[in-house]
Design a protein around this motif. Structure first.
Motif, PDB file in Angstrom:
ATOM      1  N   PRO A 140       0.817  -1.223   0.000  1.00  0.00           N
ATOM      2  CA  PRO A 140       0.000   0.000   0.000  1.00  0.00           C
ATOM      3  C   PRO A 140       0.842   1.261   0.000  1.00  0.00           C
ATOM      4  O   PRO A 140       1.939   1.298   0.569  1.00  0.00           O
ATOM      5  CB  PRO A 140      -0.782  -0.125   1.315  1.00  0.00           C
ATOM      6  N   GLY A 141       0.335   2.274  -0.685  1.00  0.00           N
ATOM      7  CA  GLY A 141       0.978   3.584  -0.647  1.00  0.00           C
ATOM      8  C   GLY A 141       1.905   3.895  -1.797  1.00  0.00           C
ATOM      9  O   GLY A 141       2.448   5.002  -1.866  1.00  0.00           O
ATOM     10  N   LEU A 142       2.095   2.952  -2.733  1.00  0.00           N
ATOM     11  CA  LEU A 142       2.967   3.230  -3.876  1.00  0.00           C
ATOM     12  C   LEU A 142       2.332   4.303  -4.743  1.00  0.00           C
ATOM     13  O   LEU A 142       1.143   4.249  -5.057  1.00  0.00           O
ATOM     14  CB  LEU A 142       3.200   1.955  -4.695  1.00  0.00           C
ATOM     15  N   SER A 143       3.128   5.279  -5.157  1.00  0.00           N
ATOM     16  CA  SER A 143       2.580   6.450  -5.853  1.00  0.00           C
ATOM     17  C   SER A 143       1.878   6.092  -7.146  1.00  0.00           C
ATOM     18  O   SER A 143       0.861   6.695  -7.492  1.00  0.00           O
ATOM     19  CB  SER A 143       3.707   7.456  -6.136  1.00  0.00           C
ATOM     20  N   HIS A 144       2.393   5.103  -7.889  1.00  0.00           N
ATOM     21  CA  HIS A 144       1.790   4.788  -9.188  1.00  0.00           C
ATOM     22  C   HIS A 144       0.523   3.942  -9.040  1.00  0.00           C
ATOM     23  O   HIS A 144      -0.125   3.619 -10.049  1.00  0.00           O
ATOM     24  CB  HIS A 144       2.797   4.075 -10.094  1.00  0.00           C
ATOM     25  N   LYS A 145       0.164   3.562  -7.820  1.00  0.00           N
ATOM     26  CA  LYS A 145      -1.075   2.797  -7.588  1.00  0.00           C
ATOM     27  C   LYS A 145      -2.000   3.539  -6.626  1.00  0.00           C
ATOM     28  O   LYS A 145      -2.807   2.924  -5.939  1.00  0.00           O
ATOM     29  CB  LYS A 145      -0.746   1.413  -7.034  1.00  0.00           C
ATOM     30  N   ASN A 146      -1.875   4.849  -6.616  1.00  0.00           N
ATOM     31  CA  ASN A 146      -2.627   5.638  -5.644  1.00  0.00           C
ATOM     32  C   ASN A 146      -3.336   6.809  -6.310  1.00  0.00           C
ATOM     33  O   ASN A 146      -2.664   7.658  -6.915  1.00  0.00           O
ATOM     34  CB  ASN A 146      -1.658   6.167  -4.574  1.00  0.00           C
ATOM     35  N   PRO A 147      -4.666   6.852  -6.288  1.00  0.00           N
ATOM     36  CA  PRO A 147      -5.534   5.893  -5.610  1.00  0.00           C
ATOM     37  C   PRO A 147      -5.842   4.688  -6.474  1.00  0.00           C
ATOM     38  O   PRO A 147      -5.618   4.710  -7.685  1.00  0.00           O
ATOM     39  CB  PRO A 147      -6.809   6.701  -5.373  1.00  0.00           C
ATOM     40  N   LEU A 148      -6.382   3.643  -5.845  1.00  0.00           N
ATOM     41  CA  LEU A 148      -7.001   2.550  -6.580  1.00  0.00           C
ATOM     42  C   LEU A 148      -8.476   2.910  -6.703  1.00  0.00           C
ATOM     43  O   LEU A 148      -9.152   3.097  -5.693  1.00  0.00           O
ATOM     44  CB  LEU A 148      -6.836   1.222  -5.842  1.00  0.00           C
TER      45      LEU A 148
END
Length: 445
Positions: A140-148
């Protein structure tokens, strides 16, 4: 309902092949209903030995499954020895306190083991959303997956996946603070903090966390003050490396009423749509519910329900509960005619009409005035791409075909190509308008 809940549960237990006759005859049949209030069911056992058996993990599990199937809700089951009135009162009081404590502690996470990755049925309709959600939960918290950002119609499993993310994070990172909330709850908390001037409490609740799960973000529409506060909360969490998971009934592009700063940030993360469950997924869900309840239906009943209740998972669960209820009432003697009559309100309209990919392609070609061979080709001109995308989307929408099957019907296109094409249609109001007109023409033929 109070009088019937235990008698109907006994019928389900008697039909459950996992329940050995000796337990049915010596334990369950001897139990009596003491009380049923506030979703707390108290049953009496004839002696201490029967009480110990009833409280065992296996037998208690059978009882809870049957009771909750009848009640269609989260019912707590308590056991006492027959005649021990004080124990009955104490059971109700203690369980009420437990429920109240759980209710009060709900804002700390709002998560239970009811919604996990393990009990989420994965199919072609939700595979990529599932994979993305699981990946976010692991890191959780990775910039390229935020937001889901999970979106799709009601009843397709968005909330389940969202809560599964939170539950998995708590398993992998017990020290992380996870909060599940709805857009309505967020709005109410904002209004309350504004009224009571309790901004510190509000900010501590929503910004001092590691993972924020917020359901139904579309309800921020027409709430300018709440939108601004959510924007500030969003910025504070993301800049601090915290994870946000959002659900909505529409993609960000189709929420023009929201602050553009919000929708642009939603689109900067991972966007995953969830489609209505295909036949294979519906059947897997139905079979899993059969396994969990111990109920066995004839194959023709399973096939009929799964072929005809197609809109969403919620309606499929409703159909299962309806059929199960009549299964219990009729002592297991139900046939296809009875099932067809009882679930008629859940049957998706227009399912009896035979529609094929050829009919769809022909209708799309006539609408856009292009030839079928061009749709099947790899031509990339805008008019051909739009026509091809619409045809693929309608195959998905009207026939509920898997992406791979659609690709095969369109000259061997990859499933990712089909997904991208369907996504283009979903994100375009003009193409969606064309889809409605074409589907009406197909249905009217």
């Amino acid at each position: 309902m109070n009088d019937d809940i235990w008698s109907k549960s006994l019928k389900l237990l008697s039909l459950d092949p996992r329940v050995e006759p000796v337990y049915m005859n010596t334990v369950f049949d001897k139990m009596k209903l003491v009380s049923y209030e506030n979703n707390i069911l108290v049953l009496s056992c004839r002696d201490d030995y029967s009480l110990s058996l009833a409280k065992s993990k296996e037998l208690d599990g059978f009882v809870r499954n049957a009771v909750n199937m009848v009640a269609d809700g989260n019912v707590s089951v308590m056991y006492i020895v027959e005649g021990d009135d004080s124990a009955a009162i104490n059971s109700i009081v203690s369980e009420t306190k437990v429920k109240e404590k759980e209710r009060q502690s709900l804002p700390s996470s709002g998560l239970t083991d009811e919604f996990t990755f393990e009990n989420f049925i994965v199919g072609d309709c939700n595979r990529f959303a599932y994979s993305s959600a699981f990946s976010v939960a692991e890191n959780p918290g990775l910039s390229h997956k935020n937001p889901l950002y999970l979106w799709g119609n009601s009843g397709l499993g968005k909330t389940h996946l969202m809560k599964a993310v939170g539950y998995k994070v708590k398993q992998l990172y017990p020290e992380k603070k996870v909060l599940y909330t709805t857009c309505e709850e967020f709005t109410n908390a904002y209004v309350s903090s504004m009224h009571n001037k309790a901004w510190d409490d509000f900010h501590n609740k929503y910004r001092n966390i590691d993972v924020l799960l917020i359901d139904d973000i579309q309800f921020l529409i027409n709430k300018e003050g709440t939108q601004m506060e959510f924007f500030n909360t969003f910025e504070a969490l993301v800049s601090a490396g915290k994870q946000i998971v959002i659900t909505s009934d529409k993609s960000p592009k189709n929420l023009p009423e929201l602050d553009p700063r919000l929708t642009s940030r939603f689109q900067n993360g991972v966007l995953m749509d969830i489609q209505p469950p295909d036949y294979e997924t519906r059947k897997a869900i139905f079979l899993k519910k059969m396994q969990s309840t111990g109920i066995k239906f004839d194959d023709e009943i399973i096939e009929y329900v799964c072929e005809n209740v197609t809109n969403n998972v919620r309606e499929l669960n409703g159909a299962f509960n309806t059929v199960s209820a009549f299964y219990a009432l009729e002592n297991g003697n139900i046939n296809l005619d009875l099932v067809m009559a009882k679930i008629a309100p859940l049957i998706s309209p227009g399912k009896k009409k035979v529609i094929t990919t050829d009919i769809i392609i022909d209708a799309v070609c006539k609408y856009y005035d292009v030839s079928p061979d061009k749709i099947m080709s790899n031509l990339r001109s805008a008019d051909i791409v739009n026509a091809r995308s619409v045809a693929m989307y309608i195959c998905r929408d009207m026939l509920e075909m898997q992406y791979t099957k659609i690709g095969e019907c369109f000259g061997g296109k990859k499933h990712t190509t089909v997904m991208h094409a369907c996504g283009n249609v979903t994100d375009s109001e003009d193409l969606l308008s064309d889809v409605k007109l074409i589907e009406k023409r197909i249905a009217d033929v």
